[in-house]
Design an enzyme around this catalytic site. Structure first.
Site, PDB file in Angstrom:
ATOM      1  N   GLY A  99       0.813  -1.206   0.000  1.00  0.00           N
ATOM      2  CA  GLY A  99       0.000   0.000   0.000  1.00  0.00           C
ATOM      3  C   GLY A  99       0.848   1.258   0.000  1.00  0.00           C
ATOM      4  O   GLY A  99       2.081   1.205  -0.113  1.00  0.00           O
ATOM      5  N   PHE A 100       0.194   2.395   0.149  1.00  0.00           N
ATOM      6  CA  PHE A 100       0.862   3.691   0.115  1.00  0.00           C
ATOM      7  C   PHE A 100       1.906   3.801   1.231  1.00  0.00           C
ATOM      8  O   PHE A 100       3.117   3.869   0.972  1.00  0.00           O
ATOM      9  CB  PHE A 100      -0.191   4.788   0.212  1.00  0.00           C
ATOM     10  CG  PHE A 100       0.338   6.172   0.491  1.00  0.00           C
ATOM     11  CD1 PHE A 100       1.372   6.694  -0.257  1.00  0.00           C
ATOM     12  CD2 PHE A 100      -0.219   6.947   1.494  1.00  0.00           C
ATOM     13  CE1 PHE A 100       1.870   7.980  -0.004  1.00  0.00           C
ATOM     14  CE2 PHE A 100       0.251   8.225   1.752  1.00  0.00           C
ATOM     15  CZ  PHE A 100       1.300   8.739   1.010  1.00  0.00           C
ATOM     16  N   ASP A 156      -3.932 -12.763   3.291  1.00  0.00           N
ATOM     17  CA  ASP A 156      -4.931 -11.971   4.007  1.00  0.00           C
ATOM     18  C   ASP A 156      -4.708 -12.176   5.496  1.00  0.00           C
ATOM     19  O   ASP A 156      -4.834 -13.301   6.004  1.00  0.00           O
ATOM     20  CB  ASP A 156      -6.335 -12.440   3.606  1.00  0.00           C
ATOM     21  CG  ASP A 156      -7.445 -11.604   4.228  1.00  0.00           C
ATOM     22  OD1 ASP A 156      -7.187 -10.926   5.233  1.00  0.00           O
ATOM     23  OD2 ASP A 156      -8.574 -11.648   3.714  1.00  0.00           O
ATOM     24  N   VAL A 157      -4.374 -11.116   6.228  1.00  0.00           N
ATOM     25  CA  VAL A 157      -4.022 -11.256   7.642  1.00  0.00           C
ATOM     26  C   VAL A 157      -5.211 -11.598   8.529  1.00  0.00           C
ATOM     27  O   VAL A 157      -5.021 -11.897   9.712  1.00  0.00           O
ATOM     28  CB  VAL A 157      -3.325  -9.987   8.183  1.00  0.00           C
ATOM     29  CG1 VAL A 157      -2.016  -9.727   7.452  1.00  0.00           C
ATOM     30  CG2 VAL A 157      -4.238  -8.775   8.130  1.00  0.00           C
ATOM     31  N   ASN A 170      -4.447 -11.753  15.109  1.00  0.00           N
ATOM     32  CA  ASN A 170      -3.488 -12.705  14.539  1.00  0.00           C
ATOM     33  C   ASN A 170      -2.058 -12.202  14.647  1.00  0.00           C
ATOM     34  O   ASN A 170      -1.126 -12.961  14.955  1.00  0.00           O
ATOM     35  CB  ASN A 170      -3.825 -12.971  13.073  1.00  0.00           C
ATOM     36  CG  ASN A 170      -5.054 -13.838  12.897  1.00  0.00           C
ATOM     37  OD1 ASN A 170      -5.433 -14.589  13.794  1.00  0.00           O
ATOM     38  ND2 ASN A 170      -5.697 -13.731  11.738  1.00  0.00           N
ATOM     39  N   LYS A 199       3.730 -12.217  19.895  1.00  0.00           N
ATOM     40  CA  LYS A 199       3.937 -12.914  21.178  1.00  0.00           C
ATOM     41  C   LYS A 199       4.754 -14.186  20.964  1.00  0.00           C
ATOM     42  O   LYS A 199       5.696 -14.474  21.723  1.00  0.00           O
ATOM     43  CB  LYS A 199       2.585 -13.238  21.808  1.00  0.00           C
ATOM     44  CG  LYS A 199       2.644 -13.972  23.138  1.00  0.00           C
ATOM     45  CD  LYS A 199       1.257 -14.106  23.730  1.00  0.00           C
ATOM     46  CE  LYS A 199       1.282 -14.920  25.020  1.00  0.00           C
ATOM     47  NZ  LYS A 199       1.515 -16.361  24.774  1.00  0.00           N
ATOM     48  N   ALA A 249      -0.657   0.534  13.265  1.00  0.00           N
ATOM     49  CA  ALA A 249      -1.027   1.781  12.589  1.00  0.00           C
ATOM     50  C   ALA A 249      -2.472   2.123  12.936  1.00  0.00           C
ATOM     51  O   ALA A 249      -3.405   1.518  12.434  1.00  0.00           O
ATOM     52  CB  ALA A 249      -0.872   1.623  11.080  1.00  0.00           C
ATOM     53  N   TYR A 298     -14.607   1.946  10.054  1.00  0.00           N
ATOM     54  CA  TYR A 298     -13.171   2.242  10.075  1.00  0.00           C
ATOM     55  C   TYR A 298     -12.752   2.778  11.446  1.00  0.00           C
ATOM     56  O   TYR A 298     -11.787   2.298  12.047  1.00  0.00           O
ATOM     57  CB  TYR A 298     -12.833   3.259   8.986  1.00  0.00           C
ATOM     58  CG  TYR A 298     -11.366   3.601   8.877  1.00  0.00           C
ATOM     59  CD1 TYR A 298     -10.429   2.641   8.509  1.00  0.00           C
ATOM     60  CD2 TYR A 298     -10.913   4.891   9.135  1.00  0.00           C
ATOM     61  CE1 TYR A 298      -9.082   2.950   8.408  1.00  0.00           C
ATOM     62  CE2 TYR A 298      -9.569   5.213   9.031  1.00  0.00           C
ATOM     63  CZ  TYR A 298      -8.657   4.238   8.663  1.00  0.00           C
ATOM     64  OH  TYR A 298      -7.319   4.551   8.561  1.00  0.00           O
ATOM     65  N   LYS A 332     -10.278   0.737  14.245  1.00  0.00           N
ATOM     66  CA  LYS A 332      -9.018   1.280  14.754  1.00  0.00           C
ATOM     67  C   LYS A 332      -9.046   1.457  16.271  1.00  0.00           C
ATOM     68  O   LYS A 332      -8.028   1.248  16.953  1.00  0.00           O
ATOM     69  CB  LYS A 332      -8.712   2.611  14.068  1.00  0.00           C
ATOM     70  CG  LYS A 332      -8.377   2.481  12.581  1.00  0.00           C
ATOM     71  CD  LYS A 332      -7.130   1.645  12.363  1.00  0.00           C
ATOM     72  CE  LYS A 332      -6.680   1.646  10.908  1.00  0.00           C
ATOM     73  NZ  LYS A 332      -5.453   0.844  10.705  1.00  0.00           N
TER      74      LYS A 332
END
Length: 328
Positions: A11-12, A57-58, A100, A106, A115, A146, A150
């Site tokens: 990504g950016f 995909d996380v 995840n 850990k 982020a 969103y 976060k």
């Protein structure tokens, strides 16, 4: 050799972080499922001996072979156009994905930097916004997918820090711009640049008197890097405190483009923040950091970057793998 995993690395922000850690001598593992990232952002790194790209995909289980020193979790849709089209995936990457990666940190005894975003402050009643402000967020509004992803991300990170003693860092990122952004993702500066290069009127929501504060990518990356190697475990604002109204930004970019531009006014989106300005006192004290790139200089660099892209890039909106995630 020190090893770092960067999620959302195509990504950016993620791709610039990959560049930074390669330059600093790290072995970099870039993980991305390319929903909103673009492999062209890391094309120049694919043949590097210390760079590895993993398509993943996380929100699914994450496994990395061998030792791991640092994790930077930047996987998430970050623009309104993206997270309004894939709201469930946005919530999943902030919750399941973060869980995840905290588990991986850990298991590997790695330090993890999360982020976060200025959107945790919502439409703020405090101005400028300091890290002590708890925010004013509509949890069931369209932007809540969103904002709340976060906010949960920060909560579970601090839970792992306090309960498991995990080394954690949290960066609250304010509006950032620069090369490799998508022109048509709904964020202000790239949207204006795209419209200017296509000869279109600039879209201004509301009366344009809402404010934002824009940080150039090089400054943002330096702030994040310094935070990772600090010992501070609570959230830190990283952004440029020089506030400007959207209408003044439009006029400023009109001047930089040396052409006469029309404005197209539209209704303000629901829960769109009226003010956004970081208090960076903590970053100054803790990290000896503050932005160095003037807005006009940064915008000129960004415009030059997009002017050198193929013409079809000016009209590109979604990535190839975007649509299949909408129903997930």
């Amino acid at each position: 050799m020190r090893k770092v995993l960067i999620t959302g690395g195509a990504g950016f922000l993620g791709s610039h972080l990959c560049d930074k850690f390669i330059d600093e001598g790290y072995h970099v593992i870039c993980m991305d499922n390319l929903i909103t990232g673009d492999q062209s952002n890391i094309e120049h790194l694919l043949s590097h001996e210390r760079f590895q790209f993993i398509y993943h995909d996380v929100t699914e289980f994450v496994s990395i072979e061998g030792d791991l020193d640092y994790i930077l979790h930047f996987a998430s849709p970050a623009s309104p156009i993206d997270y309004l089209k894939i709201p469930i995936q946005t919530l999943k990457v902030g919750s399941l994905g973060t869980h995840n990666l905290l588990g991986l940190a850990k298991a590997k005894n790695a330090c993890i930097l999360i982020a976060s975003t200025s959107e945790v402050y919502g439409d703020p009643l405090e101005h400028p916004q300091s890290e002590e402000y708890y925010g004013n967020v509509n949890v069931i509004g369209p932007r809540g997918v969103y904002d709340e992803a976060k906010r949960f991300q920060e909560s579970i990170t601090m839970a792992y820090n306090r309960f498991h003693g995990l080394q954690t860092r949290i960066v609250r990122i304010f509006n950032t711009y620069g090369p490799r952004m998508r022109l048509n993702d709904g964020r202000v500066i790239p949207a204006f640049i795209g419209q200017i290069l296509r000869g279109e009127p600039l879209t201004i929501f509301g009366d344009g008197k809402q404010t934002r504060s824009f940080c150039y990518i090089d400054d943002q990356i330096e702030g994040i890097y310094r935070l990772l190697f600090s010992s501070y475990e609570l959230p830190v604002n990283i952004g440029n405190p020089k506030e400007i109204t959207i209408i003044d930004l439009a006029k400023e970019m009109e001047k930089l483009s040396s052409q006469s531009i029309k404005f197209n006014f539209k209704d303000l989106p629901k829960d769109d923040p009226l003010q956004r300005q970081p208090d960076i006192s903590l970053a100054k004290k803790l990290l000896n950091w503050e932005p160095a790139v003037d807005r006009a200089e940064g915008i000129e660099k960004t415009i030059n970057y997009f002017m050198n892209l193929p013409k079809e890039a000016l009209y590109k909106t979604e990535h190839k793998r975007f649509e299949k995630h909408i129903k997930r």
